[in-house]
Design a protein around this motif. Structure first.
Motif, short mmCIF file in Angstrom:
data_model
loop_
_atom_site.label_atom_id
_atom_site.label_comp_id
_atom_site.label_asym_id
_atom_site.label_seq_id
_atom_site.Cartn_x
_atom_site.Cartn_y
_atom_site.Cartn_z
N LEU A 1 117.36 54.41 11.95
CA LEU A 1 118.23 53.48 11.23
C LEU A 1 117.84 53.52 9.76
CD1 LEU A 1 118.44 52.29 14.21
CD2 LEU A 1 118.88 50.09 13.11
N PHE A 2 118.84 53.54 8.87
CA PHE A 2 118.53 53.63 7.44
C PHE A 2 119.57 52.91 6.60
CE2 PHE A 2 121.50 57.00 8.27
CZ PHE A 2 122.21 57.19 7.10
N ASP A 3 119.15 52.49 5.41
CA ASP A 3 120.04 51.83 4.45
C ASP A 3 120.82 52.90 3.69
OD1 ASP A 3 121.21 50.55 2.27
OD2 ASP A 3 119.46 49.30 1.83
N GLN A 4 122.13 52.91 3.86
CA GLN A 4 122.96 53.96 3.28
C GLN A 4 123.08 53.87 1.75
OE1 GLN A 4 126.81 53.42 5.06
NE2 GLN A 4 126.97 51.28 4.40
N GLY A 5 122.60 52.77 1.16
CA GLY A 5 122.68 52.62 -0.29
C GLY A 5 121.34 52.70 -0.99
N ASN A 6 120.31 53.14 -0.28
CA ASN A 6 118.95 53.15 -0.83
C ASN A 6 118.41 54.58 -0.82
OD1 ASN A 6 116.12 52.96 -1.19
ND2 ASN A 6 116.10 50.87 -0.39
N ASP A 7 118.13 55.12 -2.01
CA ASP A 7 117.64 56.50 -2.10
C ASP A 7 116.34 56.70 -1.33
OD1 ASP A 7 119.57 57.79 -3.91
OD2 ASP A 7 118.85 56.33 -5.38
N TYR A 8 115.50 55.69 -1.31
CA TYR A 8 114.22 55.79 -0.60
C TYR A 8 114.45 56.00 0.90
CZ TYR A 8 110.03 53.93 1.76
OH TYR A 8 108.95 53.74 2.58
N THR A 9 115.27 55.15 1.51
CA THR A 9 115.46 55.23 2.95
C THR A 9 116.25 56.48 3.35
OG1 THR A 9 117.49 53.92 3.06
CG2 THR A 9 115.44 52.72 3.07
N LEU B 1 120.09 54.74 24.99
CA LEU B 1 119.62 56.12 24.82
C LEU B 1 118.12 56.27 25.11
CD1 LEU B 1 121.57 56.90 21.52
CD2 LEU B 1 122.08 57.78 23.80
N LYS B 2 117.39 55.15 25.12
CA LYS B 2 115.96 55.13 25.43
C LYS B 2 115.14 56.17 24.63
CE LYS B 2 116.30 53.44 30.22
NZ LYS B 2 117.32 52.48 29.89
N PRO B 3 115.20 56.12 23.30
CA PRO B 3 114.41 57.08 22.50
C PRO B 3 112.91 56.78 22.61
CG PRO B 3 115.34 55.40 21.08
CD PRO B 3 115.92 55.15 22.45
N ASP B 4 112.11 57.82 22.40
CA ASP B 4 110.66 57.62 22.40
C ASP B 4 110.20 56.91 21.13
OD1 ASP B 4 110.38 59.08 24.83
OD2 ASP B 4 110.42 60.96 23.72
N VAL B 5 110.88 57.20 20.02
CA VAL B 5 110.49 56.66 18.72
C VAL B 5 111.71 56.07 18.02
CG1 VAL B 5 109.77 57.32 16.38
CG2 VAL B 5 108.48 58.13 18.36
N LEU B 6 111.53 54.92 17.37
CA LEU B 6 112.56 54.36 16.50
C LEU B 6 112.03 54.42 15.08
CD1 LEU B 6 115.27 52.98 16.05
CD2 LEU B 6 114.17 50.78 16.55
N PHE B 7 112.61 55.30 14.26
CA PHE B 7 112.14 55.50 12.89
C PHE B 7 112.88 54.55 11.96
CE2 PHE B 7 111.94 58.12 8.87
CZ PHE B 7 110.57 57.97 8.69
N LEU B 8 112.11 53.70 11.24
CA LEU B 8 112.68 52.67 10.37
C LEU B 8 112.13 52.85 8.96
CD1 LEU B 8 112.17 49.65 12.81
CD2 LEU B 8 114.28 50.95 12.42
#
Length: 386
Positions: free
Chosen positions: A182-190, A231-238
Protein backbone atom coordinates in the motif's frame (compact mmCIF):
# COMPACT_ATOMS: atom_id res chain seq x y z
CA UNK A 1 55.87 85.65 32.17
CA UNK A 2 58.92 83.98 30.61
CA UNK A 3 59.27 81.59 33.59
CA UNK A 4 55.57 80.56 33.33
CA UNK A 5 55.89 80.00 29.60
CA UNK A 6 58.85 77.67 30.20
CA UNK A 7 56.79 75.58 32.65
CA UNK A 8 53.87 75.42 30.20
CA UNK A 9 56.22 74.30 27.44
CA UNK A 10 57.75 71.63 29.69
CA UNK A 11 54.32 70.34 30.73
CA UNK A 12 53.25 70.16 27.11
CA UNK A 13 56.31 68.05 26.23
CA UNK A 14 55.65 65.68 29.15
CA UNK A 15 51.98 65.19 28.22
CA UNK A 16 52.88 64.62 24.57
CA UNK A 17 55.46 61.98 25.60
CA UNK A 18 52.95 60.19 27.82
CA UNK A 19 50.44 60.08 24.97
CA UNK A 20 53.04 58.40 22.75
CA UNK A 21 53.82 55.82 25.45
CA UNK A 22 50.11 55.07 25.94
CA UNK A 23 49.67 54.59 22.19
CA UNK A 24 52.51 52.06 22.22
CA UNK A 25 50.76 49.74 24.70
CA UNK A 26 51.26 51.66 27.87
CA UNK A 27 47.69 51.13 29.11
CA UNK A 28 45.74 53.52 26.90
CA UNK A 29 42.55 52.70 25.00
CA UNK A 30 43.24 49.83 22.56
CA UNK A 31 42.70 50.34 18.89
CA UNK A 32 39.28 49.11 17.77
CA UNK A 33 39.21 45.58 16.29
CA UNK A 34 37.35 44.65 13.13
CA UNK A 35 33.97 43.01 13.83
CA UNK A 36 33.80 39.20 13.34
CA UNK A 37 32.03 38.32 10.11
CA UNK A 38 28.72 36.46 10.26
CA UNK A 39 27.49 33.47 8.25
CA UNK A 40 23.79 32.66 8.06
CA UNK A 41 22.51 29.08 7.98
CA UNK A 42 18.88 28.05 7.51
CA UNK A 43 17.01 25.05 8.90
CA UNK A 44 13.79 23.83 7.29
CA UNK A 45 11.78 21.14 9.08
CA UNK A 46 8.14 20.16 9.73
CA UNK A 47 7.69 21.59 13.21
CA UNK A 48 3.91 21.29 12.91
CA UNK A 49 1.68 19.08 10.80
CA UNK A 50 1.38 15.34 10.32
CA UNK A 51 5.07 14.45 10.94
CA UNK A 52 5.92 17.03 13.58
CA UNK A 53 7.93 14.56 15.69
CA UNK A 54 10.37 14.36 12.77
CA UNK A 55 10.80 18.12 12.81
CA UNK A 56 11.21 18.31 16.57
CA UNK A 57 14.01 15.75 16.50
CA UNK A 58 15.77 17.50 13.62
CA UNK A 59 15.54 20.92 15.29
CA UNK A 60 16.90 19.57 18.59
CA UNK A 61 19.91 17.95 16.92
CA UNK A 62 20.63 20.93 14.67
CA UNK A 63 20.68 23.30 17.65
CA UNK A 64 22.85 20.90 19.66
CA UNK A 65 25.43 20.76 16.86
CA UNK A 66 25.50 24.57 16.59
CA UNK A 67 25.75 24.88 20.37
CA UNK A 68 28.71 22.50 20.44
CA UNK A 69 30.47 24.65 17.85
CA UNK A 70 30.25 27.66 20.17
CA UNK A 71 28.15 29.34 17.48
CA UNK A 72 31.32 29.72 15.42
CA UNK A 73 32.75 28.04 12.35
CA UNK A 74 36.19 29.03 11.11
CA UNK A 75 36.40 32.82 11.28
CA UNK A 76 32.62 33.28 11.23
CA UNK A 77 29.97 33.72 13.88
CA UNK A 78 26.95 31.55 13.10
CA UNK A 79 23.48 33.04 12.88
CA UNK A 80 20.74 30.55 12.10
CA UNK A 81 17.14 30.94 10.96
CA UNK A 82 14.56 28.17 11.49
CA UNK A 83 11.53 27.71 9.23
CA UNK A 84 8.54 25.35 9.48
CA UNK A 85 7.40 23.73 6.21
CA UNK A 86 4.54 21.78 7.91
CA UNK A 87 5.35 18.89 5.52
CA UNK A 88 3.57 20.81 2.75
CA UNK A 89 5.47 21.20 -0.52
CA UNK A 90 4.17 24.68 -1.35
CA UNK A 91 5.06 25.94 2.11
CA UNK A 92 8.51 24.39 1.77
CA UNK A 93 9.09 26.41 -1.40
CA UNK A 94 7.88 29.59 0.29
CA UNK A 95 10.16 29.29 3.31
CA UNK A 96 13.15 28.27 1.18
CA UNK A 97 12.63 31.33 -1.01
CA UNK A 98 12.47 33.56 2.09
CA UNK A 99 15.65 32.08 3.56
CA UNK A 100 17.50 32.62 0.30
CA UNK A 101 16.19 36.01 -0.86
CA UNK A 102 15.46 37.79 2.44
CA UNK A 103 17.61 36.14 5.10
CA UNK A 104 20.53 35.68 2.66
CA UNK A 105 21.61 32.29 4.01
CA UNK A 106 24.70 30.62 2.57
CA UNK A 107 23.37 27.12 3.20
CA UNK A 108 20.29 25.24 4.37
CA UNK A 109 19.93 22.08 6.45
CA UNK A 110 16.66 20.38 5.43
CA UNK A 111 14.11 19.53 4.79
CA UNK A 112 13.04 16.19 6.25
CA UNK A 113 10.62 14.54 3.84
CA UNK A 114 11.33 13.96 0.15
CA UNK A 115 8.09 15.59 -0.96
CA UNK A 116 9.27 18.89 0.56
CA UNK A 117 13.00 18.57 -0.08
CA UNK A 118 12.68 17.94 -3.82
CA UNK A 119 11.03 21.34 -4.52
CA UNK A 120 13.39 23.03 -2.03
CA UNK A 121 16.34 21.56 -3.93
CA UNK A 122 15.09 23.06 -7.18
CA UNK A 123 14.79 26.54 -5.62
CA UNK A 124 18.21 26.32 -3.99
CA UNK A 125 19.94 24.91 -7.07
CA UNK A 126 18.60 27.76 -9.19
CA UNK A 127 19.79 30.31 -6.62
CA UNK A 128 23.17 28.65 -6.07
CA UNK A 129 22.68 27.94 -2.34
CA UNK A 130 23.92 24.77 -0.65
CA UNK A 131 21.35 22.36 0.80
CA UNK A 132 22.07 19.24 2.84
CA UNK A 133 19.03 17.17 3.79
CA UNK A 134 19.37 14.95 6.82
CA UNK A 135 16.70 12.45 5.85
CA UNK A 136 15.11 12.90 2.39
CA UNK A 137 15.79 9.56 0.69
CA UNK A 138 14.24 9.91 -2.78
CA UNK A 139 16.89 9.99 -5.57
CA UNK A 140 15.26 13.07 -7.13
CA UNK A 141 16.49 15.23 -4.23
CA UNK A 142 19.97 15.43 -5.77
CA UNK A 143 19.32 14.40 -9.38
CA UNK A 144 16.80 15.81 -11.87
CA UNK A 145 16.22 13.79 -15.03
CA UNK A 146 19.67 12.29 -14.79
CA UNK A 147 21.37 15.65 -14.21
CA UNK A 148 23.19 16.25 -10.91
CA UNK A 149 22.04 19.19 -8.76
CA UNK A 150 25.53 20.11 -7.64
CA UNK A 151 24.51 22.34 -4.70
CA UNK A 152 22.42 19.59 -3.09
CA UNK A 153 23.62 16.88 -0.69
CA UNK A 154 22.18 14.54 1.93
CA UNK A 155 23.32 12.65 5.04
CA UNK A 156 21.09 9.58 4.53
CA UNK A 157 21.13 6.59 2.21
CA UNK A 158 18.64 6.61 -0.66
CA UNK A 159 15.50 4.62 -1.46
CA UNK A 160 16.95 2.24 -4.08
CA UNK A 161 19.21 0.88 -1.35
CA UNK A 162 16.54 1.01 1.37
CA UNK A 163 13.89 -0.69 -0.77
CA UNK A 164 16.31 -3.40 -1.83
CA UNK A 165 17.39 -4.04 1.77
CA UNK A 166 13.73 -4.45 2.83
CA UNK A 167 13.02 -6.85 -0.04
CA UNK A 168 16.10 -8.98 0.61
CA UNK A 169 15.23 -9.15 4.33
CA UNK A 170 11.69 -10.27 3.50
CA UNK A 171 12.96 -12.98 1.14
CA UNK A 172 16.03 -14.22 3.00
CA UNK A 173 15.20 -13.70 6.67
CA UNK A 174 11.41 -13.84 6.80
CA UNK A 175 11.09 -16.48 4.10
CA UNK A 176 8.37 -14.46 2.37
CA UNK A 177 7.13 -15.59 -1.03
CA UNK A 178 4.25 -13.14 -1.48
CA UNK A 179 3.80 -9.48 -0.61
CA UNK A 180 1.10 -6.82 -0.77
CA UNK A 181 1.96 -3.12 -0.98
CA UNK A 182 0.00 0.00 0.00
CA UNK A 183 1.40 3.42 -0.90
CA UNK A 184 0.50 7.12 -1.04
CA UNK A 185 0.10 7.97 -4.73
CA UNK A 186 0.97 11.64 -4.12
CA UNK A 187 4.16 11.16 -2.10
CA UNK A 188 7.53 10.76 -3.86
CA UNK A 189 8.96 8.96 -0.83
CA UNK A 190 6.33 6.22 -0.71
CA UNK A 191 6.19 5.82 -4.49
CA UNK A 192 9.94 5.43 -4.80
CA UNK A 193 10.28 3.05 -1.87
CA UNK A 194 7.40 0.95 -3.19
CA UNK A 195 8.97 0.73 -6.65
CA UNK A 196 12.41 -0.32 -5.40
CA UNK A 197 10.98 -2.86 -2.96
CA UNK A 198 8.78 -4.39 -5.65
CA UNK A 199 11.61 -4.57 -8.19
CA UNK A 200 13.99 -6.31 -5.76
CA UNK A 201 11.31 -8.60 -4.33
CA UNK A 202 10.24 -9.87 -7.75
CA UNK A 203 13.86 -10.16 -8.94
CA UNK A 204 14.55 -12.32 -5.88
CA UNK A 205 11.74 -14.72 -6.74
CA UNK A 206 8.88 -13.18 -4.75
CA UNK A 207 5.43 -12.28 -6.01
CA UNK A 208 3.62 -8.99 -5.37
CA UNK A 209 -0.02 -10.06 -5.17
CA UNK A 210 -1.49 -6.60 -4.56
CA UNK A 211 -0.32 -3.03 -5.16
CA UNK A 212 -2.84 -0.49 -3.89
CA UNK A 213 -2.66 3.32 -3.94
CA UNK A 214 -4.33 5.79 -1.61
CA UNK A 215 -4.42 9.58 -1.08
CA UNK A 216 -2.72 11.40 1.79
CA UNK A 217 -6.10 12.40 3.23
CA UNK A 218 -7.57 8.87 3.19
CA UNK A 219 -8.42 7.38 6.58
CA UNK A 220 -10.63 4.38 5.75
CA UNK A 221 -8.82 1.46 4.09
CA UNK A 222 -11.52 -1.15 4.65
CA UNK A 223 -12.19 -2.02 1.02
CA UNK A 224 -8.59 -2.51 -0.04
CA UNK A 225 -7.67 -4.36 3.15
CA UNK A 226 -10.61 -6.72 2.69
CA UNK A 227 -9.22 -7.67 -0.74
CA UNK A 228 -5.72 -8.11 0.64
CA UNK A 229 -6.99 -10.29 3.51
CA UNK A 230 -8.38 -12.74 0.96
CA UNK A 231 -4.98 -12.97 -0.77
CA UNK A 232 -3.17 -13.90 2.49
CA UNK A 233 0.23 -12.32 1.65
CA UNK A 234 3.27 -13.22 3.73
CA UNK A 235 4.33 -9.56 3.99
CA UNK A 236 2.43 -6.26 3.94
CA UNK A 237 4.84 -3.52 2.83
CA UNK A 238 3.86 -0.07 4.16
CA UNK A 239 6.33 2.58 2.91
CA UNK A 240 4.81 5.63 4.60
CA UNK A 241 5.20 7.78 7.72
CA UNK A 242 4.34 6.69 11.25
CA UNK A 243 0.84 8.17 11.50
CA UNK A 244 -0.42 6.59 8.29
CA UNK A 245 1.15 3.17 8.82
CA UNK A 246 -0.27 3.07 12.35
CA UNK A 247 -3.74 3.70 10.97
CA UNK A 248 -3.38 1.12 8.20
CA UNK A 249 -1.77 -1.41 10.52
CA UNK A 250 -4.61 -1.27 13.04
CA UNK A 251 -7.25 -1.62 10.34
CA UNK A 252 -5.30 -4.49 8.74
CA UNK A 253 -5.24 -6.46 11.98
CA UNK A 254 -8.95 -5.75 12.48
CA UNK A 255 -9.54 -7.31 9.04
CA UNK A 256 -7.72 -10.46 10.09
CA UNK A 257 -4.56 -9.85 8.07
CA UNK A 258 -1.73 -11.82 9.70
CA UNK A 259 1.05 -10.79 7.29
CA UNK A 260 4.30 -9.46 8.76
CA UNK A 261 4.38 -5.67 8.47
CA UNK A 262 7.46 -4.22 6.78
CA UNK A 263 8.38 -0.61 6.04
CA UNK A 264 10.97 2.13 5.77
CA UNK A 265 12.56 4.83 7.90
CA UNK A 266 9.31 6.81 8.01
CA UNK A 267 8.21 4.51 10.83
CA UNK A 268 10.76 5.99 13.22
CA UNK A 269 8.68 7.94 15.74
CA UNK A 270 7.71 7.60 19.39
CA UNK A 271 4.13 8.25 18.26
CA UNK A 272 3.82 5.09 16.16
CA UNK A 273 1.05 2.73 17.31
CA UNK A 274 3.24 0.23 19.17
CA UNK A 275 0.40 -2.24 19.64
CA UNK A 276 -0.88 -2.25 16.05
CA UNK A 277 2.62 -2.43 14.55
CA UNK A 278 4.01 -4.98 17.03
CA UNK A 279 6.17 -7.57 15.27
CA UNK A 280 6.76 -5.38 12.24
CA UNK A 281 10.20 -4.60 10.81
CA UNK A 282 11.58 -1.47 9.19
CA UNK A 283 14.78 -0.22 7.60
CA UNK A 284 16.55 2.65 9.33
CA UNK A 285 19.78 4.65 9.43
CA UNK A 286 21.10 3.83 12.89
CA UNK A 287 20.27 2.10 16.13
CA UNK A 288 20.98 3.50 19.62
CA UNK A 289 21.97 -0.08 20.49
CA UNK A 290 24.94 0.10 18.10
CA UNK A 291 28.02 -0.61 20.27
CA UNK A 292 30.30 1.92 18.53
CA UNK A 293 31.65 4.48 21.06
CA UNK A 294 30.58 7.46 18.94
CA UNK A 295 26.98 6.19 19.08
CA UNK A 296 27.08 5.78 22.87
CA UNK A 297 28.54 9.29 23.28
CA UNK A 298 25.84 10.74 21.02
CA UNK A 299 22.98 8.94 22.79
CA UNK A 300 24.27 10.02 26.21
CA UNK A 301 24.61 13.73 25.39
CA UNK A 302 21.31 13.97 23.47
CA UNK A 303 19.47 12.15 26.27
CA UNK A 304 21.07 14.39 28.89
CA UNK A 305 19.88 17.52 27.07
CA UNK A 306 16.44 16.48 25.83
CA UNK A 307 15.41 13.65 28.14
CA UNK A 308 14.87 11.07 25.42
CA UNK A 309 16.85 8.72 23.23
CA UNK A 310 17.69 10.25 19.83
CA UNK A 311 15.90 8.71 16.88
CA UNK A 312 17.38 8.40 13.39
CA UNK A 313 15.95 11.80 12.43
CA UNK A 314 17.90 13.52 15.20
CA UNK A 315 21.03 11.51 14.47
CA UNK A 316 21.03 12.36 10.77
CA UNK A 317 20.30 16.03 11.46
CA UNK A 318 23.28 16.16 13.81
CA UNK A 319 25.46 14.48 11.17
CA UNK A 320 24.18 16.79 8.42
CA UNK A 321 24.87 19.92 10.47
CA UNK A 322 28.35 18.69 11.39
CA UNK A 323 29.05 17.95 7.72
CA UNK A 324 27.96 21.45 6.73
CA UNK A 325 30.13 23.09 9.39
CA UNK A 326 33.10 20.98 8.29
CA UNK A 327 32.56 22.11 4.68
CA UNK A 328 32.32 25.79 5.68
CA UNK A 329 35.51 25.53 7.73
CA UNK A 330 37.30 23.73 4.91
CA UNK A 331 36.14 26.36 2.41
CA UNK A 332 37.15 29.24 4.68
CA UNK A 333 34.37 31.18 3.02
CA UNK A 334 30.66 31.86 3.22
CA UNK A 335 30.40 31.79 -0.57
CA UNK A 336 27.99 28.94 -1.42
CA UNK A 337 30.07 27.84 -4.42
CA UNK A 338 33.14 27.41 -2.20
CA UNK A 339 31.08 25.54 0.42
CA UNK A 340 29.65 23.29 -2.32
CA UNK A 341 33.14 22.38 -3.56
CA UNK A 342 34.37 21.71 -0.04
CA UNK A 343 31.35 19.52 0.73
CA UNK A 344 31.81 17.45 -2.42
CA UNK A 345 35.45 16.78 -1.51
CA UNK A 346 34.70 15.41 1.99
CA UNK A 347 35.88 11.81 2.44
CA UNK A 348 35.74 9.49 5.42
CA UNK A 349 33.86 11.94 7.67
CA UNK A 350 33.29 10.14 10.98
CA UNK A 351 29.61 10.71 11.69
CA UNK A 352 27.40 9.08 14.29
CA UNK A 353 25.56 7.17 11.56
CA UNK A 354 28.84 5.92 10.07
CA UNK A 355 31.77 7.02 7.93
CA UNK A 356 30.57 9.34 5.16
CA UNK A 357 32.01 9.98 1.72
CA UNK A 358 29.84 11.41 -1.04
CA UNK A 359 29.31 9.70 -4.38
CA UNK A 360 29.03 11.60 -7.67
CA UNK A 361 25.39 12.47 -6.89
CA UNK A 362 25.92 13.91 -3.40
CA UNK A 363 24.70 10.75 -1.67
CA UNK A 364 26.61 9.10 1.18
CA UNK A 365 27.70 5.50 0.85
CA UNK A 366 26.70 3.86 4.13
CA UNK A 367 25.00 0.92 5.83
CA UNK A 368 21.38 0.37 6.87
CA UNK A 369 19.96 -1.30 9.96
CA UNK A 370 16.86 -3.45 10.41
CA UNK A 371 14.77 -2.73 13.49
CA UNK A 372 11.72 -4.52 14.87
CA UNK A 373 8.76 -3.04 16.71
CA UNK A 374 8.42 -5.29 19.75
CA UNK A 375 6.82 -4.84 23.16
CA UNK A 376 6.54 -1.07 22.86
CA UNK A 377 10.10 -0.46 21.70
CA UNK A 378 12.47 -0.67 18.75
CA UNK A 379 14.72 -3.73 18.81
CA UNK A 380 17.95 -3.89 16.82
CA UNK A 381 17.98 -6.85 14.42
CA UNK A 382 20.92 -6.51 12.02
CA UNK A 383 23.18 -4.22 9.98
CA UNK A 384 23.11 -4.43 6.17
CA UNK A 385 26.12 -3.08 4.26
CA UNK A 386 25.89 -1.57 0.78
Amino acid sequence: MVRVSKWVALLTVILFSLSIIAGCGGGGTPAPTAPVEEIKIGLIAPLTGDVKTFGESVKNAFELAIEESGHKVGDFNIKYVIADDRNVATEAVNVADKLITQDKVSAIVGSVTSSCTIPISEVAQAAGVVVISPTATNPKVTVDGGKRKDYIFRACFIDPFQGTVAARFALDELGAKTAAVLFDQGNDYTIGLKDYFKEAFVAGGGQVVAEEAYAKTDTDFSAVLTRIAQLKPDVLFLPDYYQKVSLIGKQARDKGITATFLGGDGWDSPEIDWTAMDGGYFTNHYSPEDPRPEVKEWVDKYTAKYGQTPDALATLAYDATKLLLAAIEKAGSKDPAAIRDAMASIEGFQAVSGSISFDENGNPIKSAVILQIKDGAQKFVTIVNP
